[in-house]
Design an enzyme around this catalytic site. Structure first.
Site, PDB file in Angstrom:
ATOM      1  N   LYS A   8      74.574  -7.338 -83.873  1.00  0.00           N
ATOM      2  CA  LYS A   8      73.508  -8.331 -83.695  1.00  0.00           C
ATOM      3  C   LYS A   8      72.710  -8.529 -84.993  1.00  0.00           C
ATOM      4  CE  LYS A   8      72.972  -7.599 -78.681  1.00  0.00           C
ATOM      5  NZ  LYS A   8      72.001  -7.332 -77.581  1.00  0.00           N
ATOM      6  N   TYR A  48      74.945 -16.017 -73.148  1.00  0.00           N
ATOM      7  CA  TYR A  48      74.136 -15.169 -72.267  1.00  0.00           C
ATOM      8  C   TYR A  48      73.700 -15.915 -70.998  1.00  0.00           C
ATOM      9  CZ  TYR A  48      73.666 -11.093 -75.395  1.00  0.00           C
ATOM     10  OH  TYR A  48      73.903  -9.964 -76.154  1.00  0.00           O
ATOM     11  N   ASN A 111      68.638  -4.515 -80.239  1.00  0.00           N
ATOM     12  CA  ASN A 111      69.395  -3.297 -79.942  1.00  0.00           C
ATOM     13  C   ASN A 111      70.776  -3.239 -80.601  1.00  0.00           C
ATOM     14  OD1 ASN A 111      70.615  -5.134 -78.306  1.00  0.00           O
ATOM     15  ND2 ASN A 111      70.254  -4.040 -76.389  1.00  0.00           N
ATOM     16  N   HIS A 114      76.182  -5.786 -79.097  1.00  0.00           N
ATOM     17  CA  HIS A 114      76.572  -6.242 -77.758  1.00  0.00           C
ATOM     18  C   HIS A 114      77.976  -5.736 -77.482  1.00  0.00           C
ATOM     19  CE1 HIS A 114      77.828  -8.839 -74.438  1.00  0.00           C
ATOM     20  NE2 HIS A 114      78.927  -9.038 -75.138  1.00  0.00           N
ATOM     21  N   GLU A 125      84.585 -13.601 -73.208  1.00  0.00           N
ATOM     22  CA  GLU A 125      83.822 -13.482 -74.452  1.00  0.00           C
ATOM     23  C   GLU A 125      84.731 -13.459 -75.690  1.00  0.00           C
ATOM     24  OE1 GLU A 125      79.845 -11.329 -72.602  1.00  0.00           O
ATOM     25  OE2 GLU A 125      81.192 -10.131 -73.857  1.00  0.00           O
TER      26      GLU A 125
HETATM   27  P1  ATP Z   1      74.471  -6.814 -74.181  1.00  0.00           P
HETATM   28  O1  ATP Z   1      74.862  -7.819 -73.130  1.00  0.00           O
HETATM   29  O2  ATP Z   1      73.734  -7.430 -75.341  1.00  0.00           O
HETATM   30  O3  ATP Z   1      75.638  -5.956 -74.596  1.00  0.00           O
HETATM   31  P2  ATP Z   1      73.540  -5.014 -72.175  1.00  0.00           P
HETATM   32  O4  ATP Z   1      74.789  -5.401 -71.453  1.00  0.00           O
HETATM   33  O5  ATP Z   1      73.315  -3.566 -72.445  1.00  0.00           O
HETATM   34  O6  ATP Z   1      73.418  -5.783 -73.541  1.00  0.00           O
HETATM   35  P3  ATP Z   1      72.131  -6.910 -70.534  1.00  0.00           P
HETATM   36  O7  ATP Z   1      71.505  -6.549 -69.238  1.00  0.00           O
HETATM   37  O8  ATP Z   1      73.411  -7.684 -70.508  1.00  0.00           O
HETATM   38  O9  ATP Z   1      72.282  -5.563 -71.389  1.00  0.00           O
HETATM   39  O10 ATP Z   1      71.042  -7.707 -71.365  1.00  0.00           O
HETATM   40  C1  ATP Z   1      71.421  -8.505 -72.478  1.00  0.00           C
HETATM   41  C2  ATP Z   1      70.403  -8.310 -73.576  1.00  0.00           C
HETATM   42  O11 ATP Z   1      69.136  -8.811 -73.143  1.00  0.00           O
HETATM   43  C3  ATP Z   1      70.141  -6.845 -73.934  1.00  0.00           C
HETATM   44  O12 ATP Z   1      70.999  -6.371 -74.936  1.00  0.00           O
HETATM   45  C4  ATP Z   1      68.721  -6.882 -74.438  1.00  0.00           C
HETATM   46  O13 ATP Z   1      68.665  -7.270 -75.808  1.00  0.00           O
HETATM   47  C5  ATP Z   1      68.096  -7.967 -73.603  1.00  0.00           C
HETATM   48  N1  ATP Z   1      67.411  -7.380 -72.446  1.00  0.00           N
HETATM   49  C6  ATP Z   1      67.976  -6.855 -71.343  1.00  0.00           C
HETATM   50  N2  ATP Z   1      67.061  -6.415 -70.469  1.00  0.00           N
HETATM   51  C7  ATP Z   1      65.865  -6.661 -71.062  1.00  0.00           C
HETATM   52  C8  ATP Z   1      64.509  -6.460 -70.680  1.00  0.00           C
HETATM   53  N3  ATP Z   1      64.191  -5.900 -69.512  1.00  0.00           N
HETATM   54  N4  ATP Z   1      63.549  -6.853 -71.556  1.00  0.00           N
HETATM   55  C9  ATP Z   1      63.845  -7.422 -72.722  1.00  0.00           C
HETATM   56  N5  ATP Z   1      65.111  -7.659 -73.142  1.00  0.00           N
HETATM   57  C10 ATP Z   1      66.098  -7.288 -72.329  1.00  0.00           C
HETATM   58 MG    MG Z   2      75.356  -7.429 -71.139  1.00  0.00          MG
END
Ligand code: ATP
Ligand code: MG
Length: 135
Positions: A8, A48, A111, A114, A125
């Protein structure tokens, strides 16, 4: 089996892309395709889309388009599940020691990486960034 990772914008900006790539290769992933992208708002919204009703959707879209990101198609046995283990929990405060997010994420929002969360998501994806890999 292929999965999709994105290093990211926060990790690229922090100069951690090379270390993260080396970490992934050290876990047995082979790079099958890579592309440095700058996501448009429309692309980030589509990628997303599953989160479009969530309160963090707008900031997530803005963040993902805030700078270059490195999309990777990665091959390994059990690639999807293994990559999710290697990256760690969404929030680095909850991620296990030695995971990519524990090592390199700044926050739950910024974070570092992804990873696809299921075989179906991985297929969609990978095709999103690398249509040339479609079977
Ligand atoms: P990614 O899809 O990026 O791999 P993930 O699968 O661990 O991450 P998801 O639940 O898919 O988590 O959320 C997508 C992204 O949205 C997260 O990586 C994070 O950056 C953001 N995100 C998720 N939950 C929260 C939250 N509660 N508050 C703020 N940002 C969030
Ligand atoms: Mg995710």
């Amino acid at each position: 089996m292929l999965t999709l990772a994105i290093i990211k914008p926060d990790a690229i900006e922090a100069g951690n892309a090379g270390k993260i790539l080396a970490h992934l290769e050290g876990q047995g992933f082979k790079i099958r395709a890579a592309r440095l992208v700058r996501l448009t708002k429309a692309q980030a919204e589509e990628f997303y889309a599953v989160h479009r009703e969530r309160p963090f959707f707008r900031p997530l879209v803005t963040f993902m388009g805030s700078g270059p990101a490195l999309a990777l198609a990665l091959a390994r046995e059990d690639a999807v599940a293994h990559l999710r283990q290697v990256i760690g929990a969404t929030d680095p405060a909850e991620a296990k020691a030695g995971t990519v997010r524990k090592l390199y994420a700044q926050s739950r929002e910024r974070n570092a990486i992804h990873a696809s969360d299921s075989a179906e998501t991985a297929a969609r994806e990978v095709a999103f960034f690398f249509p040339e890999l479609a079977p």
